[in-house]
Write a protein that holds these residues in place. Structure first.
Motif, short mmCIF file in Angstrom:
data_model
loop_
_atom_site.label_atom_id
_atom_site.label_comp_id
_atom_site.label_asym_id
_atom_site.label_seq_id
_atom_site.Cartn_x
_atom_site.Cartn_y
_atom_site.Cartn_z
N GLU A 236 0.85 -1.24 -0.05
CA GLU A 236 -0.02 -0.11 -0.11
C GLU A 236 0.90 1.11 0.01
OE1 GLU A 236 -3.03 -0.19 3.13
OE2 GLU A 236 -3.59 -1.99 2.64
N LEU A 237 0.73 2.05 -0.97
CA LEU A 237 1.45 3.15 -1.06
C LEU A 237 0.59 4.55 -0.75
CD1 LEU A 237 3.68 4.98 -2.18
CD2 LEU A 237 2.84 4.77 -4.32
N THR A 238 1.02 5.55 -0.01
CA THR A 238 0.39 6.72 0.28
C THR A 238 1.19 7.72 0.03
OG1 THR A 238 -1.12 5.72 1.91
CG2 THR A 238 -1.08 8.05 1.82
N LEU A 239 0.82 8.86 -0.89
CA LEU A 239 1.66 10.03 -1.07
C LEU A 239 0.83 11.43 -0.39
CD1 LEU A 239 2.33 9.67 -4.90
CD2 LEU A 239 3.64 8.84 -2.76
N SER A 240 1.66 12.14 0.45
CA SER A 240 1.05 13.09 1.36
C SER A 240 1.81 14.31 0.96
CB SER A 240 0.83 12.66 2.73
OG SER A 240 0.20 11.40 3.04
N PRO A 241 1.09 15.42 1.27
CA PRO A 241 2.04 16.68 1.23
C PRO A 241 2.67 16.75 2.65
CG PRO A 241 -0.36 17.04 1.09
CD PRO A 241 -0.17 15.54 1.49
N VAL B 148 10.54 12.14 1.77
CA VAL B 148 10.97 11.35 2.69
C VAL B 148 10.02 9.91 2.54
CG1 VAL B 148 10.67 10.86 5.49
CG2 VAL B 148 11.25 13.33 4.26
N PHE B 149 10.88 8.78 2.68
CA PHE B 149 10.04 7.55 2.59
C PHE B 149 9.91 7.12 4.15
CE2 PHE B 149 11.59 7.96 -1.52
CZ PHE B 149 10.69 7.15 -2.27
N ARG B 150 8.75 6.47 4.47
CA ARG B 150 8.35 6.04 5.78
C ARG B 150 7.87 4.80 5.59
NH1 ARG B 150 5.03 10.22 9.03
NH2 ARG B 150 3.29 9.75 7.34
N ARG B 151 8.11 3.96 6.51
CA ARG B 151 7.75 2.41 6.63
C ARG B 151 6.52 2.42 7.39
NH1 ARG B 151 11.00 -2.27 5.30
NH2 ARG B 151 9.09 -3.31 6.13
N ALA B 152 5.38 2.60 7.00
CA ALA B 152 4.06 2.54 7.68
C ALA B 152 4.04 1.23 8.51
CB ALA B 152 2.99 3.18 6.88
N ASP B 153 4.38 0.11 7.61
CA ASP B 153 4.08 -1.23 8.20
C ASP B 153 4.92 -1.54 9.63
OD1 ASP B 153 6.40 -1.14 6.63
OD2 ASP B 153 6.26 -3.42 6.61
N LEU B 154 5.75 -0.75 10.08
CA LEU B 154 6.55 -1.07 11.30
C LEU B 154 6.09 -0.29 12.22
CD1 LEU B 154 9.94 -1.16 9.53
CD2 LEU B 154 8.50 -2.97 9.88
N ASP C 266 4.48 7.12 2.31
CA ASP C 266 4.38 5.92 2.96
C ASP C 266 4.26 4.79 2.28
OD1 ASP C 266 4.15 6.86 5.74
OD2 ASP C 266 2.50 8.04 5.23
N VAL C 267 4.71 3.62 2.85
CA VAL C 267 4.68 2.19 2.24
C VAL C 267 4.44 1.25 3.19
CG1 VAL C 267 5.89 2.79 -0.18
CG2 VAL C 267 7.28 2.08 1.98
#
Length: 305
Positions: A25-30, A38-44, A94-95
């Motif tokens: 799941e990929l989310t791009l945010s302002p 900035v890349f963020r591992r939202a699953d952790l 966010d990935v």
């Protein structure tokens, strides 16, 4: 004045990782001005994040992979290419897995997502560029890449494959973005691979999510995809797409000419590190008026998306 850019709103997509085969799941945010990409591992649990930079590309096997404190985000080059093509300076990515979704193997689906979210200028934060001041080169065997000073942005790339499908197509591409539209002439070029590589990739836990839906696949003689190629020279155009994404890991648009022979993710990253190794190689610049910006960026990063 030329201002930094981010998204107007968040947008989400779901896909599969090319090498891992995992659902993502990929989310791009302002993001606020001067945040960067900035890349963020939202699953952790602690949602570790890291701002892109050449020093974080610590795995270049078949993709550009950010690695920090054991946390990975792989295959970022196509999304980074789309960010470069639309002039996005600040965004949170966010990935929910260790790899970006491959989508259709090009940057076009990411362009679509960004366009759907919308792009906005971030006044009064001035957009910053990196201008290359003198030639910089990286060489490894018969492979080489280099930057040259140039008041704009252009790319010249040559690949070399002894294969019937490549012999029928141009293996060199020259793209001057003062005259070339990234959206029309680069973004749709897909990644490619050979059937004989499948066994190697499977052995190394790579290519688990690959298919003819997200890559050009070749046997010993021809392209296997029923629909054929999107461009006559799609192979080398995809290499240019990759290079644009790899180079945007610098975090800023480059005012330079990039040239490469048999280049790839490792060489592109090596060149960025060579550039940054000597402060005399480059300078940061901003522009007060739109007319002062090199013509390449009028097309390459269009003001109206």
């Amino acid at each position: 004045m030329i201002y930094q850019r981010t998204l107007k709103e968040s947008i989400r997509a779901v896909g599969v990782g090319l090498h891992s085969g995992d659902k993502v799941e990929l989310t791009l945010s302002p993001a606020p001005a001067d945040t960067g990409i900035v890349f963020r591992r939202a699953d952790l649990a602690d949602k570790p994040s890291f701002k892109v930079g050449p020093d974080l590309v610590n795995d270049t096997r078949l993709s550009s992979t950010l690695v920090k404190d054991g946390v990975r985000v792989a295959t970022i080059e196509h999304l980074m290419s789309a960010f470069a093509g639309l002039g996005i300076d600040n965004v949170i990515v966010d990935v929910t897995a260790s790899e970006m979704p491959i989508m259709d193997g090009s940057a076009a689906p990411f362009l679509y997502l960004i366009q759907q979210a919308g792009v906005k200028e971030q006044k009064p934060a001035r957009k910053r560029y990196v201008r290359v001041k003198k030639p910089v080169e990286a060489v490894e065997g018969d492979k080489w890449v280099r930057f040259k000073p140039h008041e704009g942005y252009k790319i010249s790339l040559t690949i070399e494959f002894k294969h019937p499908a490549f012999q029928k197509a141009a293996q060199t591409v020259e793209l001057d973005f003062a005259e070339t539209s990234y959206i029309k002439e680069v973004a749709r070029a897909r990644t490619f691979g050979f059937m004989h590589e499948v066994e190697y990739m499977r052995t190394n836990n790579l290519g688990q999510g690959g298919s003819m839906e997200n890559a050009i696949v070749l046997d010993e003689y021809k392209v296997l995809n029923q629909e054929g190629l999107r461009f006559e020279d799609e192979f080398v155009r995809h290499k240019a797409l990759d290079a644009i994404g790899d180079l945007y890991i610098l975090g800023y648009p480059l005012i330079a000419a990039f040239e490469g022979f048999k280049s790839g993710h490792a060489m592109n990253n090596k060149l960025l590190r060579e550039l940054l190794a000597d402060p005399d190689n480059y300078e940061f610049v901003s522009f007060q008026h739109a007319d002062d910006v090199p013509a390449a960026f009028h097309r390459y990063s269009p003001a109206a998306i």
